[in-house]
Design an enzyme around this catalytic site. Structure first.
Site, PDB file in Angstrom:
ATOM      1  N   ASP A   1     -11.563   1.952   2.916  1.00 30.02           N
ATOM      2  CA  ASP A   1     -11.249   0.420   3.327  1.00 30.02           C
ATOM      3  C   ASP A   1     -13.412   0.202   2.544  1.00 30.02           C
ATOM      4  O   ASP A   1     -13.226  -0.879   2.038  1.00 30.02           O
ATOM      5  CB  ASP A   1     -11.114  -0.701   4.465  1.00 30.02           C
TER       6      ASP A   1
ATOM      7  N   GLN B   1      -5.293  -2.267   9.494  1.00 35.04           N
ATOM      8  CA  GLN B   1      -4.541  -3.747   8.572  1.00 35.04           C
ATOM      9  C   GLN B   1      -5.227  -4.489   9.602  1.00 35.04           C
ATOM     10  O   GLN B   1      -4.920  -4.551  10.324  1.00 35.04           O
ATOM     11  CB  GLN B   1      -3.419  -4.009   8.537  1.00 35.04           C
TER      12      GLN B   1
ATOM     13  N   LYS C   1       0.738  -1.483  -0.007  1.00 34.46           N
ATOM     14  CA  LYS C   1      -0.108   0.063   0.172  1.00 34.46           C
ATOM     15  C   LYS C   1       1.032   1.408  -0.056  1.00 34.46           C
ATOM     16  O   LYS C   1       0.591   1.884  -1.295  1.00 34.46           O
ATOM     17  CB  LYS C   1      -0.081  -0.044   1.393  1.00 34.46           C
TER      18      LYS C   1
END
Ligand code: NAP
Length: 278
Positions: free
Chosen positions: A119, A96, A52
Site C-alpha cells: 500500500d 484494510q 482486490k
C-alpha cells in the site's frame, strides 16, 4: 476536442500486462502472493477487499484472505502481521482501513515489513519516495502517473497543482510529480486564493474530498484535470470533486468519475505486489 482519460481501459491494460508477467514467473516456478487483512465487516471495506481478491484471481496472484472479527485486539492483529512478515511465501500485505476504534492504525501500519508494504503507507516507504530511493508508492497517486503517461501527457517542466495534502493521496502525488520533473504546488484548506493558484496549473490534480467543488473558474483553458474524489450525489449517482460537465469543455484532457482514477488504485496495488518496490 477534450481527451477523456479512460481509467477503466488503462487499468485493464496494466492488469493484462501483469497477468503475462505473472504467468512468465509461474513458468520459472515463482508464485506471487498477497495477504489481505480485514477487521470487522464494514460493507464498504468488504467491497474493496472483494475487488482486490478478484483482481488477484484475474492476474494469477495467490491471495490469502484474513477476515477477523470486529472485536479483534490490537495485539492479535500485530501477531498476525508479524507472522506474515516472516513468511517467505508472502510478497505483500495490506490491512484494510479503517480499523475498529480499539486498534491504533499507526502502530499497525508501522508493524508491516516495509519490504511487503504494497500500500506504500509505511513511513519508510514515504521516506524513500521523498529522497528518491526505490520503495513502494501509494497506489492512487502511482495510478495517476500511469494515467498521464499512458495518455501521452508530458509532466516534465509542467506547472502541476495538487489540491489536498493527505498522506495517501496529496503528499505522495506531489512527490511523484516532482520525480517526473513537474513544478509542483500543493494546496490545502489554508491556501490563499485557491482559484488563482489552480488557474496556473497545466496539470491540476484534485483530491479535496468535496463533491463538485472545482468548476471552470478554477481551470486554465487547455489544462489537464485529474479528479481523485469519489462521492454519491443526492440521486445516489457517483460524482467527483470536479464538476465534470462544466470543466470538461475547457480542458485538453480530464478523468471522469467513475472510470477515471478509481480503477487505477487496485491495478497499482497488483503492480506493487508483482514488481516489488520500484
Ligand atoms: P482528505 O484526507 O480528506 O484530504 C482532503 C484534503 O483537501 C486536505 O488536505 C484538506 O486540507 C484539503 N481541503 C479540504 N477543503 C479544502 C478547501 N476548501 N480548499 C483547499 N483544500 C481543501 O482526503 P483524501 O483521503 O486525500 O481523499 C480525497 C478524495 O479522494 C476523497 O473524495 C476520497 O474519497 C477520494 N479518494 C479516492 C481514491 C481512489 O481510488 N479514486 C483513493 C483515495 C481517496 P487540510 O489538510 O488543510 O485539511
Amino acid at each position: 476536442m477534450t481527451q477523456i482519460i479512460d481509467g477503466k481501459k488503462i487499468s485493464k491494460e496494466i492488469k493484462d500486462e501483469l497477468k503475462e508477467k505473472v504467468s512468465a514467473l509461474a513458468a520459472e516456478g515463482i508464485e506471487k502472493c498477497l495477504a489481505v487483512i480485514q477487521v470487522g465487516a464494514d460493507p464498504a471495506s468488504s467491497v474493496y477487499v472483494n475487488n482486490k481478491k478478484k483482481a488477484c484471481e484475474y492476474i494469477g496472484i495467490r491471495s490469502l484472505a484474513y477476515e477477523l472479527p470486529a472485536e479483534t485486539t490490537e495485539e492479535e492483529l500485530l501477531e498476525l502481521i508479524r507472522e506474515l512478515n516472516g513468511r517467505a511465501d508472502v510478497d505483500g500485505m495490506i490491512v484494510q482501513l479503517p480499523l475498529p476504534a480499539q486498534i491504533n492504525e499507526e502502530r499497525v501500519l508501522l508493524a508491516i515489513d516495509p519490504a511487503k508494504d504494497v500500500d506504500g503507507f509505511h513511513p519508510m516507504s514515504v521516506g524513500n519516495l521523498s529522497i528518491g530511493r526505490p520503495g513502494f508508492v501509494s497506489c492512487t497517486p502511482a495510478g495517476i502517473i500511469q494515467l498521464l503517461k499512458r495518455s501521452g501527457i508530458e509532466i516534465s517542466g509542467k506547472e502541476c497543482v495538487v489540491i489536498g495534502r493527505s498522506n495517501i493521496v496529496g503528499k505522495p502525488m506531489g512527490m511523484l510529480l516532482l520525480r517526473e520533473n513537474g513544478t509542483v504546488t500543493i494546496c490545502h484548506s489554508r491556501t490563499k486564493d485557491l482559484r488563482q493558484v489552480c488557474k496556473r496549473a497545466d496539470i491540476l490534480v484534485v483530491a479535496i474530498g468535496k463533491p463538485l467543488f472545482i468548476d471552470e473558474t478554477y481551470v486554465k483553458e487547455g489544462a489537464v484535470v485529474i479528479d481523485v474524489g469519489i462521492h454519491r450525489d443526492e440521486n445516489n449517482k457517483l460524482c467527483g470533486d470536479v464538476d465534470f460537465e462544466r470543466v470538461a469543455p475547457h480542458c485538453s484532457a480530464i478523468t471522469p468519475v467513475p472510470g477515471g482514477v478509481g480503477p487505477m488504485t487496485i491495478a497499482m496495488l497488483m503492480s506493487n505486489c508483482v514488481f516489488g518496490p520500484q
